[in-house]
Every structure is written in structure tokens, then in C-alpha cells.
Design an enzyme around this catalytic site. Structure first.
Site, PDB file in Angstrom:
ATOM      1  N   HIS A 482     -68.599  -8.637 -33.305  1.00 28.90           N
ATOM      2  CA  HIS A 482     -67.943  -8.308 -32.033  1.00 28.90           C
ATOM      3  C   HIS A 482     -66.567  -7.694 -32.282  1.00 28.90           C
ATOM      4  CE1 HIS A 482     -66.860  -9.096 -27.705  1.00 28.90           C
ATOM      5  NE2 HIS A 482     -65.642  -9.080 -28.244  1.00 28.90           N
ATOM      6  N   GLU A 483     -65.742  -8.382 -33.063  1.00 27.21           N
ATOM      7  CA  GLU A 483     -64.384  -7.895 -33.301  1.00 27.21           C
ATOM      8  C   GLU A 483     -64.393  -6.584 -34.089  1.00 27.21           C
ATOM      9  OE1 GLU A 483     -61.970  -9.074 -31.694  1.00 27.21           O
ATOM     10  OE2 GLU A 483     -63.001 -10.864 -30.975  1.00 27.21           O
ATOM     11  N   HIS A 486     -64.606  -3.648 -31.834  1.00 26.41           N
ATOM     12  CA  HIS A 486     -63.301  -3.181 -31.336  1.00 26.41           C
ATOM     13  C   HIS A 486     -62.628  -2.288 -32.369  1.00 26.41           C
ATOM     14  CE1 HIS A 486     -63.060  -5.396 -27.623  1.00 26.41           C
ATOM     15  NE2 HIS A 486     -63.136  -6.580 -28.197  1.00 26.41           N
ATOM     16  N   HIS A 489     -64.163   1.099 -32.544  1.00 26.52           N
ATOM     17  CA  HIS A 489     -63.777   1.850 -31.340  1.00 26.52           C
ATOM     18  C   HIS A 489     -62.415   2.508 -31.584  1.00 26.52           C
ATOM     19  CE1 HIS A 489     -63.233   1.690 -26.643  1.00 26.52           C
ATOM     20  NE2 HIS A 489     -63.270   2.915 -27.113  1.00 26.52           N
TER      21      HIS A 489
END
Length: 655
Positions: A482-483, A486, A489
Site C-alpha cells: 500500500h505505502e 504512494h 505515484h
């Protein structure tokens, strides 16, 4: 210890760890870097380059110097923006201005919560307030706003702007509008004063929300003392102990950790009042209306409709989930079978484990940290043509010896940016998994080069032991993915303007790439590429992955309903004043949108730290999850490793 002895010590222990690795399996360079035991640097004669390579930040006093330089650049850029003729150069000037301040403020925002040295934390905190005050004054600077308005009010000039430049100009104007640029001098000063007051209140609440509570040792049974930290004649409770199999430990932790703190309660009440007053002052019905303008949802009414629709659709499934939990609690503890809020996380885990045999210890040997990083590297290579390269940080570049540095390299465009991995547990470090932007990417006209983004991923993983690398539970592995979503991105969102780079986007979209990564983390076609036993090298059986995926459906409705309750609470807190306490509101919303009873003399809202960074926007996690689900089904469900499904973006110099 002498330098010679230190060298012998490091060499000896590195060789022991190297023998363990050789006896296990062969890792790629990035996998080996994260499965290797961190060691103390021998930097006796190496120059301190400063945190993140910023020379001024080799000591706490450097924050003042960095802020001074940024403010000097700010003055120059403001003068340039106000004196230049309207055009694309105006927008470029605004973006440079934003970048100059953000590079100091964002870095300080991270250091104030992560650095182990209190002197660094205090200096960073002061810098955050100083820069934040300047930003709010700039957002109400009439002459600066006029320079942008002259551009946007001229149709001929706007027609000559490319879509990116026009959009960024509109976003900067939006910042002026929500800050009260249209007000008279007296009211503008009042708006700035409220902004500055909110900076202090935000920081006070954020710090207080993570502080432990304590109670006299004599107040709880002696045989339970070992579950909590001791502080003289007191027991310290710093969390909910939600995974404890002991009902009484969970209940004690819940009641003590959530016991109301009068000062923090006053802080929250004042914070919400100030937010509402500011929103009304600048022309909005509520803080929620102000916060949601420009998001996917657009209005609080849309958000509440979305949350109510989810609640209605989940109603029957949620009731069934709670019934399963009650039955399980009755089975485990017949004398006390009432389902309470502190039971939900534990019992849902018990139900998953019982039904699908997903005891985390069975999975952890396959999810060494190095294996997971190797898996991410392979995934990014296949999807984006991107590789993660481990680099040794210079002296003074990182705030803790166990922080790892990754260079993100594209197969054709070269170096894209840097990710600092602060993955291991440390005292005085927040226990939340977070992504921090330290520096945003942008195209620099002045140097004809791209400013590389820099981010930090912060987790709280266990340290490697003498005999094994860090082993992750399935939940930890999913959080890592998940992290990293980021982070990628931030790396891949190579925009011309810093103001819209990477995660600097609508909050309810910012979670989409990270939640999308969770789908990859539970797909066997992806997991099979990296999950192998750290001792034997054997792959994780497909049947175990299937059980893990099926287990996620157990109590899934109740878990989602809990998130809906949090999101509703956030919306109500930021709607029109309710003329009742935040605890009364919580009690009411918990009954309507959750179902488990409120526990007297508790105030969960005082631990709701997301009220600061996600005020009126906590729903973003749920909305982003809905969008990520659609992206997965449309682009990846057939083949998660098919890069042809992705839209190819033009190189940055063609934007």
C-alpha cells in the site's frame, strides 16, 4: 570502542549474517539489501551532508538557516510574479514559489515526528509553524492574487496556455479563494489569524492523540501488569492491545487508552470551532463544504449519501458478521458473551484463522522483508519498466542507522527519484504506516532539468534477529505494498508543475494507487514471484494464498462498517455546529452507523489523528477503494503483470 575494534566488530557480525544468507537462498541486490542486518556506519572522516543531502540540516539550527533561505527566495519570487506581464511565466513563478516553501515545510513536517533527537524535532516543528504562517499570509496577498487574476481574466492569454498550465493557474486561484482573498483588510487579517491559530491547534492535537495514558498499578490485577509498560507506581497504556487473546487486557486497554483527557478535549472542540469560523468567514456553509470543493465528491451531501448507501447495502451482512462474533465470544467466554467494541478486531481475526487456518506465523517465513522488496521490484519492472536500486546514504543523510535509501530508475528515462525506507520500530516513532513527500518533482526551466522527487515510507516493522531477517505477517506485507503505491505515484507522476505532482492531488483520489497495490499483494500470480521460505527457498503454496484471500471476506462487512462510522463522524464534526459535545456526537453516530455499544467515560475521537490531515475527508479511503476496485477489474484482473493495459505517458519534456 576504538575505530579498529569497531571495524573488526562490524566485519565479524556482517560475516555471520552473510553465512546465514548463503545457507538460505539467493536474493536479488534489492532483496539482499533489505534482508541484510543493518550495521553502524564507519564515517569517522566522512563529511556530514545533512538530512536528505541538505547541507544546512547537519544540525538542528540548520532549520532556521533553511527557512531563512526559503523566505528570501519567496520575497524575490513574489516581486517577480507581481511585476511580470501575465502569461505562462506567471504560473511558473507561482510554482517556484510553492516549491521553495514546500521543500522546507514538507521536510520539517516529517522530521518533527520521525527524528529520534528532540532538538531536531523541536527545530522542525518551529519551522513548520513559521513557514505555515508565511503561506497563509501569501494566500491573502492581494497584489500576488491580482497578478494571477489578470492572467485568468484575459481570454486571449488563457487561450495561449496549455491545459496543464491553465489547470495549475486555476488551482492557485482556488487556494486564494478558500483563504478569503475577497475579504476586506480587517477580515483578511482575521482569516490569517485563524489559520495561524489552527496550525498550533493541529499540532497540539496531533501530538496529544498519540500520547499514552496511565493508571495506578494497584488499579488493575497484578497478573496483567506484564502486558503493559511500567512507569514507577503507574501502568502506561499506549494502544488498544486489540490483538490480545485476553478479554480483560483488551477491555482495560480500551478503557484506559480512550479515557478522556480534558485538555485534549478542549483542544479538539476549539479546533473544530476555529475551522467552522474560518469556513464561514471565507464564504462557505461549513468546513466540510470548504474542504470538499475540488474533490471527486465535491460536497458533504454527496459524501453522506455515499456513506448511507454503503451502510444500507451492507446492513444484512454486517448483522451476520456481528452474530458470528457474538457466537465466537460466547464460545470463548460463556460468562461474558456481550460483544463490545474492543472485541471486534480480535474476534474477526479468530474467525478468519479458525475457518481458513491463516495463523500469521505460518505465512511470515515466506514474507521476509527482502523477498517482499524483491517482489515489488519485479512487479514495477514488469509494469512500468522501473527498478529499485539500493544505495548507501552519506554521513548525516538519514536520521537513523537502519533507514535504507532506494534510487528509482526507469529503463529509458533514467533516475526518477529517491525513496527513503524508514521501516523498523523505534521508540518515539509514530506507529502509523505513512508516506511523506519530502520534495515534489517538477520541470525546472532555469536549469532545463527535472527536479527529482524524494519521499519517505515509514513503517514499524520488527528488527531482524540474529538468526532470521525481518519476517512480515500478511497484514504487514499488504501495508508495505500500500505505502509503496504512494511512493510510485510520487515517482511516476512526472508533472511539469510541483503543485500537482504525485500525491498532490484530490485527497479522495490520492489513495487509489496505494489501494490498487493491495490487490496485487493478494494475487497469487504476483505473490508466486517472490514469496519463498527464507530458510528453504520453497515457494508459498497456492492453497495458502487462496485461504488468505478467502479469509478477507470473513467479517468484511463489519470491518467496512467501522470505517463508515469513522467517516460519518468526521463529516458530522465538520458540518454546522451541533451544540453538543464531540462525545455525544460520537455516541449517537456509533449507534446509527456501527451498532456496538458506546463505552461510558471513553473518547475515541481524541485518538482520531486523521482529523488533522484528513479533516472532512476521511471518506476518501472508502471512495478510493471503490475506484481502485474498478481499475483492477478493468485493467488487471485478467493479467496483473500485463503492462499493455497501462496508458503510456509522454516524456516530461513533451508535456
Amino acid at each position: 570502542m576504538s575505530a579498529c575494534k569497531r571495524l573488526l566488530y562490524v566485519v565479524k557480525h556482517r560475516s555471520l549474517w552473510a553465512q546465514v544468507r548463503r545457507n538460505v537462498t539467493t536474493w536479488s541486490p534489492v532483496g539482499a539489501a533489505f534482508n541484510a542486518k543493518p550495521h553502524r556506519r564507519l564515517d569517522l572522516f566522512e563529511k556530514n551532508v545533512g538530512l536528505f543531502g541538505v547541507p544546512e540540516l547537519s544540525c538542528p539550527a540548520g532549520f532556521q538557516a533553511a527557512a531563512k533561505t526559503a523566505l528570501k527566495n519567496t520575497q524575490r519570487l513574489v516581486e517577480k510574479a507581481c511585476s511580470s506581464p501575465p502569461g505562462a511565466e506567471t504560473v511558473e513563478c507561482f510554482d517556484q514559489l510553492s516549491d521553495s516553501l514546500c521543500k522546507v515545510a514538507d521536510l520539517a513536517d516529517f522530521i518533527k515526528v520521525a527524528h529520534p533527537d528532540p532538538a531536531f524535532r523541536e527545530a522542525a516543528e518551529k519551522t513548520c509553524v513559521d513557514i505555515g504562517t508565511v503561506v497563509e499570509k501569501l494566500n491573502t496577498n492581494v497584489e500576488l492574487c491580482k497578478s494571477l487574476k489578470n492572467l485568468l481574466d484575459n481570454p486571449n492569454i488563457v487561450a495561449q496556455l496549455d491545459p496543464d498550465t491553465r489547470r495549475v493557474a486555476e488551482l492557485f486561484m482556488f487556494d486564494f479563494e478558500i483563504s478569503g482573498i475577497h475579504l476586506d483588510d480587517k477580515l483578511r487579517k482575521e482569516a490569517v489569524g485563524l489559520h495561524v491559530k489552527l496550525l498550533d491547534l493541529n499540532n497540539e492535537f496531533l501530538v496529544g492523540s498519540h500520547m499514552p495514558n496511565r493508571i495506578a498499578r494497584s488499579a488493575i490485577p497484578e497478573h496483567l501488569h506484564l502486558h503493559f509498560a511500567s512507569e514507577g507506581s503507574f501502568i502506561q497504556v499506549g494502544g488498544l492491545h486489540a490483538d490480545s487473546p485476553d478479554d480483560l487486557v483488551r477491555e482495560i486497554a480500551y478503557r484506559i487508552y480512550l479515557y478522556p483527557n480534558a485538555d485534549l478535549m478542549n483542544c479538539l472542540e476549539e479546533l473544530l470551532k476555529c475551522r467552522h469560523k474560518l469556513a464561514k468567514l471565507v464564504g462557505y456553509e461549513s468546513y466540510g463544504h470548504r474542504a470538499l470543493k475540488g474533490t471527486m465528491a465535491k460536497t458533504p451531501e454527496t459524501v453522506m449519501n455515499f456513506l448511507q448507501l454503503l451502510t444500507d447495502k451492507l446492513s444484512d451482512k454486517t448483522a451476520k458478521d456481528f452474530k458470528m462474533m457474538r457466537d465466537m465470544k460466547k464460545k470463548l467466554n460463556p460468562r461474558n458473551a456481550e460483544l463490545m467494541p474492543w472485541d471486534h478486531p480480535f474476534l474477526s481475526g479468530v474467525l478468519r484463522a479458525e475457518r481458513y487456518n491463516i495463523e500469521p506465523s505460518l505465512y511470515s517465513p515466506y514474507f521476509s522483508l527482502g523477498a517482499c522488496m524483491e517482489g515489488l521490484n519485479n512487479l514495477f519492472s514488469q509494469l512500468y519498466g522501473v527498478s529499485l536500486m539500493s544505495e548507501h546514504p552519506s554521513a548525516g543523510e538519514v536520521w537513523s542507522e537502519d533507514v535504507r535509501k532506494l534510487a528509482v530508475v526507469h529503463e529509458t528515462e533514467g533516475l526518477l527519484g529517491y525513496i527513503y525506507c524508514d521501516f523498523f520500530h523505534r521508540s518515539d516513532k509514530p506507529h502509523q504506516d505513512c508516506h511523506f513527500t519530502i520534495r515534489g518533482g517538477r520541470w525546472c526551466q532555469e536549469t532545463s532539468q527535472y527536479q527529482l522527487p524524494v519521499v519517505v515510507l515509514m513503517l514499524s516493522l520488527p528488527h531482524p534477529s540474529k538468526s532470521a531477517p525481518t519476517l512480515l505477517t500478511p497484514g504487514m506485507m499488504e501495508n508495505l505494498f500500500h505505502e509503496m503505491g504512494h511512493a510510485m505515484h510520487s515517482m511516476l507522476g512526472r508533472t511539469r508543475y510541483q503543485h500537482v505532482t504525485g500525491t498532490r492531488c484530490s485527497t479522495d483520489f490520492a489513495e487509489v494507487p496505494s489501494i490498487l497495490m493491495e490487490y496485487f499483494a493478494t494475487d497469487y500470480r504476483v505473490i508466486s514471484q517472490f514469496a519463498r521460505h527464507y530458510e528453504t527457498g520453497q515457494p508459498l503454496p497456492e492453497s495458502m494464498v487462496a485461504r488468505l484471500c478467502e479469509s478477507k471476506k470473513v467479517c468484511g462487512a463489519a470491518d467496512t462498517q467501522l470505517q463508515i462510522f469513522y467517516a460519518v463522524l468526521d463529516q458530522i464534526y465538520h458540518s454546522k455546529p451541533q451544540n453538543r459535545s464531540t462525545t455525544d456526537i460520537l455516541k449517537d453516530m456509533q449507534q446509527k452507523f456501527y451498532g456496538l455499544p458506546y463505552t461510558p467515560n471513553t473518547a475515541w475521537q481524541l485518538r482520531f489523528s486523521h482529523l488533522i490531515g484528513y479533516g472532512a475527508k476521511y471518506y476518501s479511503y472508502l471512495m478510493s477503494r471503490a475506484v481502485a476496485s474498478m481499475v483492477w477489474k478493468q485493467c488487471f484482473v485478467q493479467d496483473p503483470l500485463n503492462s499493455r493495459q497501462l496508458t503510456v505517458k509522454a516524456p516530461v519534456d513533451q508535456l
